[in-house]
Design an enzyme around this catalytic site. Structure first.
Site, PDB file in Angstrom:
ATOM      1  N   TYR A  69      11.145  -5.150   9.406  1.00  0.00           N
ATOM      2  CA  TYR A  69       9.908  -4.768   8.718  1.00  0.00           C
ATOM      3  C   TYR A  69       9.143  -5.969   8.176  1.00  0.00           C
ATOM      4  CZ  TYR A  69      12.068  -0.196   8.962  1.00  0.00           C
ATOM      5  OH  TYR A  69      12.656   0.947   9.410  1.00  0.00           O
TER       6      TYR A  69
ATOM      7  N   HIS B 105       2.864  -2.446   6.312  1.00  0.00           N
ATOM      8  CA  HIS B 105       3.381  -1.726   5.142  1.00  0.00           C
ATOM      9  C   HIS B 105       4.036  -2.675   4.129  1.00  0.00           C
ATOM     10  CE1 HIS B 105       3.234   2.372   4.000  1.00  0.00           C
ATOM     11  NE2 HIS B 105       4.429   2.761   4.333  1.00  0.00           N
TER      12      HIS B 105
ATOM     13  N   ASN C  53       9.408   5.174   0.630  1.00  0.00           N
ATOM     14  CA  ASN C  53       9.245   6.493  -0.005  1.00  0.00           C
ATOM     15  C   ASN C  53      10.228   6.730  -1.149  1.00  0.00           C
ATOM     16  OD1 ASN C  53      11.436   6.695   1.690  1.00  0.00           O
ATOM     17  ND2 ASN C  53      10.868   8.678   2.546  1.00  0.00           N
TER      18      ASN C  53
ATOM     19  N   ASP D  46      -0.240  -1.407   0.272  1.00  0.00           N
ATOM     20  CA  ASP D  46      -1.211  -1.378   1.357  1.00  0.00           C
ATOM     21  C   ASP D  46      -2.103  -0.148   1.223  1.00  0.00           C
ATOM     22  OD1 ASP D  46      -0.021   0.831   3.546  1.00  0.00           O
ATOM     23  OD2 ASP D  46       1.505  -0.099   2.275  1.00  0.00           O
TER      24      ASP D  46
ATOM     25  N   ASN E  98       3.230   7.289   0.638  1.00  0.00           N
ATOM     26  CA  ASN E  98       4.520   7.828   0.183  1.00  0.00           C
ATOM     27  C   ASN E  98       5.163   7.009  -0.932  1.00  0.00           C
ATOM     28  OD1 ASN E  98       4.469  10.086   1.850  1.00  0.00           O
ATOM     29  ND2 ASN E  98       5.357   8.949   3.557  1.00  0.00           N
TER      30      ASN E  98
END
Length: 186
Positions: free
Chosen positions: A14, A19, A66, A91, A112
């Site tokens: 990631y 994100h 989340n 973001d 989320n």
């Protein structure tokens, strides 16, 4: 004491994704103060800064996006941090790439991570710094936010990231209204 939390997802896969712009912003702040995220607590890695006699915690929740609110709430409750002393960096799909927007409060806008923070803090009244990542309606939203910035977007994001340490100092030293008017450009 202040808490500045950047939202992102943990794991190498990631790193540098849209994100994870919250993590990228925190990295720039930490670099400018020559600190590292070498402390761990409540499923978060964090760095501490002392600025003009005030302790500031830079927090990267180490749960998935989340579930960020659980980690942030644990820090808020443990350190007894006032809601007015929280800044969350995330973001925003609804803004152009690299655009900055500071807000006192607001809805999650479908994000989320922000939904979970609101659920765990019991309010949406905390300051936020939103960084635009645009949107691509052709690509599934999940795939888009977990994708990396395109070549043409990298320069825009770099320009935004370069101003984050100055924005952070302004956040610490100026009235929030003044910071908003300085950085929330049309």
């Amino acid at each position: 004491m202040k808490l500045v939390a950047g939202l992102g997802n943990i794991g190498r896969e990631y790193q540098d994704t849209r994100h994870n712009i919250g993590f990228m912003c925190l990295d720039r702040i930490a670099d400018s103060f020559h600190v590292t995220f070498d402390k761990k607590k409540f499923n978060g890695s964090y760095a501490e800064i002392n600025y003009s006699g005030e302790k500031i915690i830079l927090l990267k929740p180490e749960k998935y996006m989340n579930l960020s609110g659980e980690v942030i709430a644990a820090f808020v409750h443990f350190y007894k941090i006032s809601l007015t002393d929280i800044l969350v960096i995330s973001d925003d799909l609804d803004m152009p790439v690299g655009k900055i927007k500071l807000k006192y409060k607001g809805s999650s806008g479908g994000h989320n991570g922000l939904k979970d923070i609101e659920k765990n803090l019991g309010t949406n009244e905390y300051k936020r710094l939103k960084i635009g990542i645009a949107n691509n309606k052709v690509i599934d939203t999940k795939d888009y936010v977990l994708g990396k910035f395109k070549e043409g977007e990298k320069a825009m994001i770099e320009e935004t990231l370069a101003c984050i340490p100055n924005l952070f100092i302004d956040y610490l030293t100026l009235d929030f209204e003044h910071v908003m008017s300085k950085y929330n450009k049309k």
